[in-house]
Motif scaffolding. Structure first.
Motif, PDB file in Angstrom:
ATOM      1  N   HIS A   1       0.860  -1.193   0.000  1.00 50.51           N
ATOM      2  CA  HIS A   1       0.000   0.000   0.000  1.00 50.51           C
ATOM      3  C   HIS A   1       0.891   1.236   0.000  1.00 50.51           C
ATOM      4  O   HIS A   1       1.366   1.680   1.036  1.00 50.51           O
ATOM      5  CB  HIS A   1      -0.896  -0.037   1.239  1.00 50.51           C
ATOM      6  CG  HIS A   1      -2.011   0.961   1.220  1.00 50.51           C
ATOM      7  ND1 HIS A   1      -3.171   0.762   1.928  1.00 50.51           N
ATOM      8  CD2 HIS A   1      -2.157   2.156   0.603  1.00 50.51           C
ATOM      9  CE1 HIS A   1      -3.975   1.795   1.745  1.00 50.51           C
ATOM     10  NE2 HIS A   1      -3.368   2.655   0.935  1.00 50.51           N
TER      11      HIS A   1
ATOM     12  N   THR B   1      -7.633  -3.462   4.201  1.00 48.67           N
ATOM     13  CA  THR B   1      -6.920  -2.212   3.997  1.00 48.67           C
ATOM     14  C   THR B   1      -6.835  -1.436   5.309  1.00 48.67           C
ATOM     15  O   THR B   1      -7.845  -1.175   5.938  1.00 48.67           O
ATOM     16  CB  THR B   1      -7.620  -1.364   2.917  1.00 48.67           C
ATOM     17  OG1 THR B   1      -7.582  -2.074   1.674  1.00 48.67           O
ATOM     18  CG2 THR B   1      -6.949  -0.015   2.751  1.00 48.67           C
ATOM     19  N   HIS B   2      -5.617  -1.097   5.695  1.00 45.87           N
ATOM     20  CA  HIS B   2      -5.286  -0.375   6.938  1.00 45.87           C
ATOM     21  C   HIS B   2      -6.332  -0.554   8.045  1.00 45.87           C
ATOM     22  O   HIS B   2      -7.146   0.312   8.313  1.00 45.87           O
ATOM     23  CB  HIS B   2      -4.971   1.100   6.685  1.00 45.87           C
ATOM     24  CG  HIS B   2      -5.913   1.870   5.811  1.00 45.87           C
ATOM     25  ND1 HIS B   2      -7.287   1.855   5.950  1.00 45.87           N
ATOM     26  CD2 HIS B   2      -5.650   2.729   4.790  1.00 45.87           C
ATOM     27  CE1 HIS B   2      -7.830   2.653   5.058  1.00 45.87           C
ATOM     28  NE2 HIS B   2      -6.858   3.190   4.342  1.00 45.87           N
TER      29      HIS B   2
ATOM     30  N   ASN C   1      -8.300   2.076  10.462  1.00 41.15           N
ATOM     31  CA  ASN C   1      -8.473   3.327   9.731  1.00 41.15           C
ATOM     32  C   ASN C   1      -9.472   3.122   8.597  1.00 41.15           C
ATOM     33  O   ASN C   1      -9.424   2.120   7.893  1.00 41.15           O
ATOM     34  CB  ASN C   1      -7.141   3.831   9.190  1.00 41.15           C
ATOM     35  CG  ASN C   1      -6.165   4.156  10.297  1.00 41.15           C
ATOM     36  OD1 ASN C   1      -5.172   3.465  10.509  1.00 41.15           O
ATOM     37  ND2 ASN C   1      -6.434   5.220  11.034  1.00 41.15           N
TER      38      ASN C   1
ATOM     39  N   GLU D   1      -3.664  -5.257   7.020  1.00 41.49           N
ATOM     40  CA  GLU D   1      -2.647  -4.216   6.916  1.00 41.49           C
ATOM     41  C   GLU D   1      -2.630  -3.379   8.187  1.00 41.49           C
ATOM     42  O   GLU D   1      -3.678  -3.029   8.722  1.00 41.49           O
ATOM     43  CB  GLU D   1      -2.954  -3.273   5.752  1.00 41.49           C
ATOM     44  CG  GLU D   1      -2.845  -3.836   4.370  1.00 41.49           C
ATOM     45  CD  GLU D   1      -3.143  -2.772   3.312  1.00 41.49           C
ATOM     46  OE1 GLU D   1      -3.077  -3.103   2.122  1.00 41.49           O
ATOM     47  OE2 GLU D   1      -3.465  -1.615   3.673  1.00 41.49           O
TER      48      GLU D   1
ATOM     49  N   VAL E   1      -0.812   0.284   9.368  1.00 45.32           N
ATOM     50  CA  VAL E   1       0.054   1.436   9.102  1.00 45.32           C
ATOM     51  C   VAL E   1       0.673   1.818  10.447  1.00 45.32           C
ATOM     52  O   VAL E   1       0.205   2.709  11.145  1.00 45.32           O
ATOM     53  CB  VAL E   1      -0.723   2.624   8.497  1.00 45.32           C
ATOM     54  CG1 VAL E   1       0.258   3.693   8.014  1.00 45.32           C
ATOM     55  CG2 VAL E   1      -1.610   2.176   7.343  1.00 45.32           C
TER      56      VAL E   1
ATOM     57  N   HIS F   1      -1.050   6.687  12.380  1.00 39.13           N
ATOM     58  CA  HIS F   1      -2.310   6.012  12.096  1.00 39.13           C
ATOM     59  C   HIS F   1      -2.794   5.149  13.261  1.00 39.13           C
ATOM     60  O   HIS F   1      -4.007   4.962  13.422  1.00 39.13           O
ATOM     61  CB  HIS F   1      -2.171   5.129  10.853  1.00 39.13           C
ATOM     62  CG  HIS F   1      -2.124   5.879   9.559  1.00 39.13           C
ATOM     63  ND1 HIS F   1      -1.010   6.581   9.147  1.00 39.13           N
ATOM     64  CD2 HIS F   1      -3.058   6.046   8.577  1.00 39.13           C
ATOM     65  CE1 HIS F   1      -1.245   7.126   7.969  1.00 39.13           C
ATOM     66  NE2 HIS F   1      -2.488   6.824   7.601  1.00 39.13           N
TER      67      HIS F   1
ATOM     68  N   ASP G   1       1.161   3.210   3.450  1.00 38.73           N
ATOM     69  CA  ASP G   1       0.130   4.120   2.942  1.00 38.73           C
ATOM     70  C   ASP G   1       0.781   5.459   2.591  1.00 38.73           C
ATOM     71  O   ASP G   1       0.181   6.521   2.726  1.00 38.73           O
ATOM     72  CB  ASP G   1      -0.977   4.310   3.978  1.00 38.73           C
ATOM     73  CG  ASP G   1      -2.250   4.933   3.394  1.00 38.73           C
ATOM     74  OD1 ASP G   1      -2.329   5.058   2.158  1.00 38.73           O
ATOM     75  OD2 ASP G   1      -3.140   5.311   4.180  1.00 38.73           O
TER      76      ASP G   1
END
Length: 414
Positions: free
Chosen positions: A76, A242-243, A246, A274, A276, A281, A304
């Motif tokens: 990412h 994905t993250h 977040n 994931e 970050v 984050h 990211d």
């Protein structure tokens, strides 16, 4: 009579050796040695078991107490060094790629943010070409099939409900380079999108979502089943998230939301989340907790990162949106949302270790795990004989000392 000097043998192998503490595959070899021949690792193991004198070649200078890591792998990454991948032209993209390689991220996906149809197709086509050259490992489309309620720094003007025809256009123009797509599973058409992606070997990545626990659980299971049924050679067969934390509702004891479902799936080895872990984050304690709950084999550390990575505070762009970086924190001018990261992946590894995660675990989550997600564990992500010679040498404090990619020592690593 003089005799002309013999021409150099251009077929002779290039040989390099590095000695230090090997950190790879979740383990540490205290006095290790890595030997490289051309673009491949010839040996990685105890220094005492390798005859370096007989092997010959050049010994790469590293600091006392050096650590030798596999080249880092980022799933990412939106850019760095002033380059915004979503809007970059070819020259800019190459500049950003060279910077990241030189900072130890020898493999990464070029991440695109939500944008117009034309800009997304153009970006996918550009990075597909650079993937063909081996400069990137493919493309991550972070959108446009995302939740308005949890869009974060994504431009809401371009968000769409899942559209399999448009998704097919992206797949076709990528010519096999589209690796992952972030999507919100609660949106109409999300199930059809997941089926399309998995049938073409594209990993669905749940994120930027306002869904509940049950929806997240069902979608991750559908994605996993689809990837397994597709049976692409070498693929991990699990979706990603994905993250984590977040771009989604926070975990609440009476409304667990997607976070709980993602943690359960990761703990069962049915998803890779994931993190970050850049100190912005996520709180360090959150990072440490997730490692302890789901294990390093189910976590991919990511940056990211956006255009400001490697640069000072100032004004930048993330796709079509203006961003201000102050104190190393990137926020969207429009609403103050965090707008990507400014750390390199090596810095994320260092901050993860500083959070209390064992270094070997942090390195695993930044190398072997993302390599497996990409289905390329037989090519990179580890220091093992036969793999591509991607090596990051650091000082004992994880300060960058040297980077080797495909057997070539990169310039300006610092």
């Amino acid at each position: 009579m003089t005799t002309a000097a013999a021409a150099p043998d251009s077929t002779a192998p290039t040989r390099l050796t590095l000695r230090g503490r090997i950190v790879s595959d979740g383990a540490v070899q205290e006095d290790g040695l890595v030997a490289v021949e051309d673009d491949r690792i010839e040996y990685a193991g105890p220094a005492a078991d390798f005859d370096a004198a007989a092997f010959g070649g050049q010994s790469v200078s590293v600091p006392d107490g050096a650590m030798l890591l596999p080249g880092l792998v980022d799933l990412h990454c939106h850019g760095a060094a002033g380059v915004d991948f979503p809007t970059a032209d070819e020259e800019q993209a190459r500049r950003g790629i060279a910077f990241l390689h030189g900072r130890g991220t020898t493999t990464f996906l070029a991440s695109l943010v939500t944008a117009s149809r034309e800009d997304l197709l153009r970006g996918v086509a550009l990075f597909s070409q650079l993937d063909d050259e081996g400069l990137v490992a493919g493309v991550h489309a972070e959108g446009p099939f995302l939740s308005h309620a949890r869009c974060g720094a994504q431009n809401p003007d371009f968000l769409l409900e899942p559209d399999v025809d448009f998704a097919m256009e992206l797949i076709e123009v990528s010519d096999g380079s589209l690796a992952t797509v972030t999507y919100a599973p609660e949106l109409p058409g999300a199930s059809d999108l997941v089926d399309l992606l998995t049938a073409h070997g594209v990993t669905p990545s749940l994120g930027h979502t306002a869904c509940d626990d049950a929806t997240a659980e069902a979608s991750l299971e559908q994605a996993r089943d689809g990837l397994t049924a597709a049976g692409f050679d070498g693929a991990e067969g699990v979706p990603t998230v994905t993250h984590l934390f977040n771009g989604m509702p926070p975990l609440h004891h009476r409304s667990p939301g997607p976070v709980a479902a993602c943690l359960r799936a990761a703990a069962a080895g049915a998803a890779v989340v994931e993190l970050v872990a850049d100190g912005v984050h996520l709180a360090p304690a959150t990072v440490r907790t997730v490692f302890e709950l789901v294990g390093s084999a189910n976590i991919a550390l990511v940056t990211d990162s956006m255009a400001a990575a490697g640069l000072s505070d100032g004004h930048y762009m993330l796709g079509p949106s203006p961003v201000t970086v102050a104190g190393g924190v990137a926020t969207l001018d429009a609403n103050g949302s965090i707008a990507g990261g400014t750390a390199t992946l090596l810095e994320v590894v260092a901050r993860t270790a500083a959070a209390g995660v064992p270094l070997a675990d942090a390195v695993l989550s930044a190398t072997a795990v993302p390599a497996a997600v990409l289905g390329r564990s037989d090519e990179f992500g580890s220091l093992r004989r036969g793999l591509r010679a991607d090596i990051v040498a650091t000082d004992p404090d994880l300060g960058l000392a040297a980077v080797i990619r495909a057997g070539r020592v990169l310039p300006s690593a610092r």
